[in-house]
Structure formats: structure tokens, C-alpha cells
Design an enzyme around this catalytic site. Sequence first.
Site, mmCIF file in Angstrom:
data_model
loop_
_atom_site.group_PDB
_atom_site.id
_atom_site.type_symbol
_atom_site.label_atom_id
_atom_site.label_comp_id
_atom_site.label_asym_id
_atom_site.label_seq_id
_atom_site.Cartn_x
_atom_site.Cartn_y
_atom_site.Cartn_z
ATOM 1 N N GLY A 1 -3.676 3.441 -7.345
ATOM 2 C CA GLY A 1 -3.876 4.680 -8.181
ATOM 3 C C GLY A 1 -5.374 4.994 -8.321
ATOM 4 O O GLY A 1 -5.704 6.095 -8.786
ATOM 5 N N LYS B 1 -7.165 6.576 -6.142
ATOM 6 C CA LYS B 1 -7.392 7.820 -5.683
ATOM 7 C C LYS B 1 -6.674 9.018 -6.272
ATOM 8 O O LYS B 1 -7.225 9.890 -6.677
ATOM 9 C CB LYS B 1 -7.034 8.045 -4.051
ATOM 10 C CG LYS B 1 -7.912 7.303 -3.080
ATOM 11 C CD LYS B 1 -7.181 7.363 -1.739
ATOM 12 C CE LYS B 1 -7.944 6.325 -0.778
ATOM 13 N NZ LYS B 1 -7.535 4.968 -0.922
ATOM 14 N N CYS C 1 -7.137 2.662 6.287
ATOM 15 C CA CYS C 1 -8.292 1.716 6.070
ATOM 16 C C CYS C 1 -8.352 0.810 7.309
ATOM 17 O O CYS C 1 -8.442 -0.466 7.158
ATOM 18 C CB CYS C 1 -8.269 1.033 4.865
ATOM 19 S SG CYS C 1 -6.919 -0.045 4.505
#
Length: 312
Positions: free
Chosen positions: A119, A121, A236
Amino acid sequence: MSVRDEIREANQEFYERYSQIEDTDEFWEFIVKPLRQSIRVNTLKAPLEVAVERLSEDYELEPIPWVREGFFINVDNLARVPEHSLGLVFGQEASSMIPPVVLDPKPGELVLDMAAAPGSKTGQIAQYMENEGCIIANDPKIDRANILIANLNRMGVLNTRVTTRDGAYFGRFENTFDRVLLDAPCSSVGMIRKSWKFLTGWRLRGVIKYMNIQKRLILAAYRALKPGGVLVYSTCTIDPIENEEVVDYLLRKTDARLEKIELPVKTSEPVLEWEGRTYSEELRKALRIHPNDNDTEAFFIAKIVKPGEGEA
């Protein structure tokens, strides 16, 4: 033993694959070097200047160049920072703040965060929207969705509905969302800086599994996007088949276009050829960030637009 040798010993296949992308001592050192602690000031709970002034009384803050609310902070454990418990600041890795900045959501819009947990972002998107409009924050796993809900509550996010669907489900809502963030599940090479297990547990079959999931999700995300809307795809990891390959797949399958991302962030060259495949030159507009570029996690970010009505 050098860092390079340690990595080779821990996972030979990993070392051989990624030495084809970059093979400098600096690259290998930063792949495993512990991360600097970074925070995002949550402007839903306090004005930026007030929070920074308060934090500066006890800590050294170094601004993160690419996000106004982001700072490196000289503390090992955020649990010791009262402002963190109160939701005034949120622990968030510096490069992971880039996708919401690129998404650039506005108050009143309808936004889909397709793989939202835990959460960080989503909260950043909500603060840019000033809690106005609506975010659909999705994660297919109930336990992760519960963490997502807890974090959104702590941040004071009021404009978000949490769902627990497979992300591809949202493809049925064609041309619906103003903006979509797909921060895709991935092999997490960038997160080796947080935990050695991401190195020892890395397997090529896992990378291929994630690539197939990502391709399915990015098509659904693009379908759900309104004409004229923005889709941000991020991971990522540094693997080309999870990054350039996935975005190139979307470009080949649809009328999607890439927009150049202009941010004060150092990047590495895109991978436009990999394992006999050639990818679109358009991918030069995406950001490929290696850990040694800015002393952050590895990240890949592409800004994708769907042509508006009447556009070719």
C-alpha cells in the site's frame, strides 16, 4: 572473498545471467549493499513543511531528488519514530516512489492500482489525489489485502476501495480508468538489498513464471484504461524478460505508445536485444534503474498512454 565471488558462490546462474547486463564491481557491490532508510511524508495528515520541520529537530533528512515528499533519514528502525506510528510519515524505498510520480494522478479521477499491497504506492497516489476521486486498490491474496487496509487506515486514506481479484479480472472494465498503476509481481532482484533470500532463492524458471503473469496483467491493465489515459508499468527487478520484453509485448499487441519520463534520476541503458530478441527503440523512453545508479533498489518504470478518440 570479493562481493562478486560471494554472489557467484551463492547463485552461479544468477551471476552469469546478470553479468551480461552489467559487470562492474560497483554493480555487484550495490546489488547486495544494505539500503538507506527512506520515508515519504504523508501530506494527507500534515503539510509537508510542518512535518519536515518537526522531523528535522531529531533526524537528518536528505531530500530525494525525484519526489518532493521523499527523504533519506538517518534512523535504523522506523518503529522508534513516533511520526511513523501516527501515519505522518511512511517508510518507502526511494525508487519505489517513482511510479506514482510518473502516474501523476489528479483529484477526482478514477484510478486502478492493480497489485497494490502493502500500500505504500496507493497511499502516495491518494495524497496526490488529495483523497478526492476513487482508487481501486487490488491484491489477490487476502492476507496481503489486510496489510494493505491497515496501512491505508494508518495513512488516513479515504478514497480507496480494496478488492481481492486476480488482476486480469479488471480487463473486463474496458476503457474505464483514468490511470492504472501495474507495479507488477516480479522476481525482486532489486530487493536483494533488503534480504539475501532474494539471491539464494532466485531461479530462472521463477523469472519466466513472472513474465507470463506480467504479460497477462499488462494487457488487462491497458484494456481497462480510458483512451487518453496513462498506464504505468513498474517492477523492482533488472531482468529484461520482465521489463523490456513485457512492455514490448504490449506495444506489439496494441496501439499503446510510450512517453518519455523526465525526472532527475540516473538510469542505465535499456536492454534492446536479449537472447536473440530485439525490442522496440521506444523502450529508450522507459527508466531502467540499477542499484548503483542512485544507491536505491533496482527499478524499471514505463509510462504508457492509450491514444485518445480520433488519434492514430
